[in-house]
Design a protein around this motif. Structure first.
Motif, PDB file in Angstrom:
ATOM      1  N   THR A  10      -3.431   8.642   6.466  1.00  0.00           N
ATOM      2  CA  THR A  10      -3.103   7.387   7.153  1.00  0.00           C
ATOM      3  C   THR A  10      -3.503   6.183   6.291  1.00  0.00           C
ATOM      4  O   THR A  10      -2.730   5.248   6.110  1.00  0.00           O
ATOM      5  CB  THR A  10      -3.831   7.318   8.514  1.00  0.00           C
ATOM      6  OG1 THR A  10      -3.442   8.455   9.277  1.00  0.00           O
ATOM      7  CG2 THR A  10      -3.477   6.048   9.254  1.00  0.00           C
ATOM      8  N   LEU A  11      -4.711   6.239   5.747  1.00  0.00           N
ATOM      9  CA  LEU A  11      -5.193   5.132   4.915  1.00  0.00           C
ATOM     10  C   LEU A  11      -4.358   5.013   3.634  1.00  0.00           C
ATOM     11  O   LEU A  11      -3.950   3.926   3.233  1.00  0.00           O
ATOM     12  CB  LEU A  11      -6.667   5.345   4.558  1.00  0.00           C
ATOM     13  CG  LEU A  11      -7.662   5.248   5.729  1.00  0.00           C
ATOM     14  CD1 LEU A  11      -9.046   5.711   5.282  1.00  0.00           C
ATOM     15  CD2 LEU A  11      -7.734   3.816   6.268  1.00  0.00           C
ATOM     16  N   MET A  12      -4.076   6.169   2.999  1.00  0.00           N
ATOM     17  CA  MET A  12      -3.363   6.150   1.708  1.00  0.00           C
ATOM     18  C   MET A  12      -1.924   5.677   1.850  1.00  0.00           C
ATOM     19  O   MET A  12      -1.366   5.110   0.917  1.00  0.00           O
ATOM     20  CB  MET A  12      -3.364   7.559   1.082  1.00  0.00           C
ATOM     21  CG  MET A  12      -4.687   7.941   0.439  1.00  0.00           C
ATOM     22  SD  MET A  12      -4.633   9.641  -0.207  1.00  0.00           S
ATOM     23  CE  MET A  12      -3.679   9.390  -1.716  1.00  0.00           C
ATOM     24  N   GLY A  38      -4.461  -1.067   1.271  1.00  0.00           N
ATOM     25  CA  GLY A  38      -4.831  -2.446   1.544  1.00  0.00           C
ATOM     26  C   GLY A  38      -4.738  -2.829   3.014  1.00  0.00           C
ATOM     27  O   GLY A  38      -5.235  -3.881   3.415  1.00  0.00           O
ATOM     28  N   HIS A  39      -4.103  -1.986   3.805  1.00  0.00           N
ATOM     29  CA  HIS A  39      -3.966  -2.305   5.229  1.00  0.00           C
ATOM     30  C   HIS A  39      -5.272  -2.011   5.954  1.00  0.00           C
ATOM     31  O   HIS A  39      -5.830  -0.933   5.818  1.00  0.00           O
ATOM     32  CB  HIS A  39      -2.819  -1.488   5.827  1.00  0.00           C
ATOM     33  CG  HIS A  39      -2.556  -1.782   7.272  1.00  0.00           C
ATOM     34  ND1 HIS A  39      -1.605  -2.686   7.681  1.00  0.00           N
ATOM     35  CD2 HIS A  39      -3.149  -1.307   8.395  1.00  0.00           C
ATOM     36  CE1 HIS A  39      -1.607  -2.746   9.008  1.00  0.00           C
ATOM     37  NE2 HIS A  39      -2.537  -1.926   9.468  1.00  0.00           N
ATOM     38  N   GLY A  86     -12.912   4.270  -2.780  1.00  0.00           N
ATOM     39  CA  GLY A  86     -11.559   3.823  -2.408  1.00  0.00           C
ATOM     40  C   GLY A  86     -11.378   3.552  -0.929  1.00  0.00           C
ATOM     41  O   GLY A  86     -10.408   2.932  -0.522  1.00  0.00           O
ATOM     42  N   ILE A  87     -12.306   4.043  -0.104  1.00  0.00           N
ATOM     43  CA  ILE A  87     -12.219   3.765   1.334  1.00  0.00           C
ATOM     44  C   ILE A  87     -13.153   2.587   1.637  1.00  0.00           C
ATOM     45  O   ILE A  87     -14.377   2.731   1.661  1.00  0.00           O
ATOM     46  CB  ILE A  87     -12.617   4.994   2.179  1.00  0.00           C
ATOM     47  CG1 ILE A  87     -11.765   6.206   1.786  1.00  0.00           C
ATOM     48  CG2 ILE A  87     -12.452   4.689   3.669  1.00  0.00           C
ATOM     49  CD1 ILE A  87     -12.169   7.496   2.489  1.00  0.00           C
ATOM     50  N   SER A  94      -9.986   0.355   5.113  1.00  0.00           N
ATOM     51  CA  SER A  94      -8.711   0.296   4.390  1.00  0.00           C
ATOM     52  C   SER A  94      -8.832   1.136   3.127  1.00  0.00           C
ATOM     53  O   SER A  94      -9.927   1.500   2.684  1.00  0.00           O
ATOM     54  CB  SER A  94      -8.337  -1.151   4.029  1.00  0.00           C
ATOM     55  OG  SER A  94      -9.228  -1.656   3.066  1.00  0.00           O
ATOM     56  N   TRP A  95      -7.674   1.474   2.529  1.00  0.00           N
ATOM     57  CA  TRP A  95      -7.616   2.271   1.301  1.00  0.00           C
ATOM     58  C   TRP A  95      -7.339   1.338   0.148  1.00  0.00           C
ATOM     59  O   TRP A  95      -6.330   0.637   0.130  1.00  0.00           O
ATOM     60  CB  TRP A  95      -6.505   3.328   1.423  1.00  0.00           C
ATOM     61  CG  TRP A  95      -6.255   4.124   0.179  1.00  0.00           C
ATOM     62  CD1 TRP A  95      -5.130   4.074  -0.594  1.00  0.00           C
ATOM     63  CD2 TRP A  95      -7.111   5.081  -0.427  1.00  0.00           C
ATOM     64  NE1 TRP A  95      -5.242   4.956  -1.647  1.00  0.00           N
ATOM     65  CE2 TRP A  95      -6.444   5.579  -1.564  1.00  0.00           C
ATOM     66  CE3 TRP A  95      -8.391   5.552  -0.118  1.00  0.00           C
ATOM     67  CZ2 TRP A  95      -7.015   6.540  -2.400  1.00  0.00           C
ATOM     68  CZ3 TRP A  95      -8.955   6.503  -0.970  1.00  0.00           C
ATOM     69  CH2 TRP A  95      -8.265   6.993  -2.084  1.00  0.00           C
TER      70      TRP A  95
END
Ligand code: CA
Length: 240
Positions: free
Chosen positions: A165-167, A171-172, A226-227, A236-237
């Motif tokens: 979901t994050l990937m 940036g979201h 990255g998280i 966000s990712w």
């Protein structure tokens, strides 16, 4: 990249002149006089040269044949040395995998300049190939797999869904409530800290993959891998 240059040339005076110019310019020249000998070395070496300077008129087999055979197992750039115009026609006309050529007699400095130009182009190509061929993180939704630093992560179902979901939206910023709704569908008793706990596990696995890939010792330095945590808001990712 290795700075060693293999000169395949039977005329010792030419090879010496070139080797001297290369050495002066910071390269490590190596010299062989026969095509077969060079091919044998190139087939077995674990430290291939950065570039090969290849004379066409060799005593055993022609430079053309050396290049053709070389291309079956190696992409090492080749700069041809040629003594005749009809050889130039063959280099230009045939797709034998030559990167450039220089006609005899030549200025050693000119040859070194050509070598530098080929190596710069090569470096650019290698960099581009690395950029496109091996991204650090890869999502394979069809296989329900995520690859980090070339290794498939060993993830639980929720860890996979959360990272996916994050990937999928770099940036979201996702709130914990949003992540719970997307990832933990049909799990009504999920708590905020469930998300946090899974993020913690994911970071540990990403970190392990990163350390494995570099062979670095565990530096015990906590990073977000990255998280990104947005305090009081969510995650966000953002792989740096
Ligand atoms: Ca020759």
């Amino acid at each position: 990249m290795s700075k060693s240059i293999l000169i395949i040339e039977d005329e010792v005076s030419i090879a010496d002149t070139l080797a001297y110019a290369l050495k002066t310019d910071g390269f490590i020249p190596q010299h062989l006089s026969l095509g077969q000998q060079a091919l044998e070395l190139l087939r077995t070496t674990t430290t291939p040269p950065a570039l090969i300077v290849l004379d066409i008129g060799l005593p055993d087999i022609s430079g053309f044949d050396v290049c053709r055979q070389l291309r079956q197992f190696s992409d090492t750039p080749v700069l041809f040395l040629t003594a005749r115009n009809d050889e130039i026609d063959r280099i230009v006309g045939l797709e034998i995998g030559a990167d450039d050529y220089v006609s005899k007699p030549f200025s050693p400095r000119e040859v070194v300049a050509r070598i530098r130009a080929i190596l710069r182009r090569q470096q650019g190509k290698v960099q581009m190939a690395a950029d496109t061929a091996t991204p650090r993180f890869e999502l394979k939704p069809q296989e329900a797999r995520i690859i980090a630093y070339g290794q498939t992560l060993n993830l639980t179902r929720y860890e996979y869904l959360l990272l996916k979901t994050l990937m999928e939206s770099p940036g979201h910023l996702f709130s914990r409530a949003q992540l719970m709704e997307i990832v933990w569908t049909n799990a009504p008793d999920t708590l905020d800290r469930t998300v946090d706990a899974h993020v913690k596990c994911l970071r540990a696995k990403l970190r392990q993959a990163r350390l494995n890939s570099t062979g670095a010792a565990d530096d015990a330095e906590a990073t977000d891998e990255g998280i990104i945590t947005h305090r009081g808001m969510g995650y966000s990712w953002s792989p740096a």
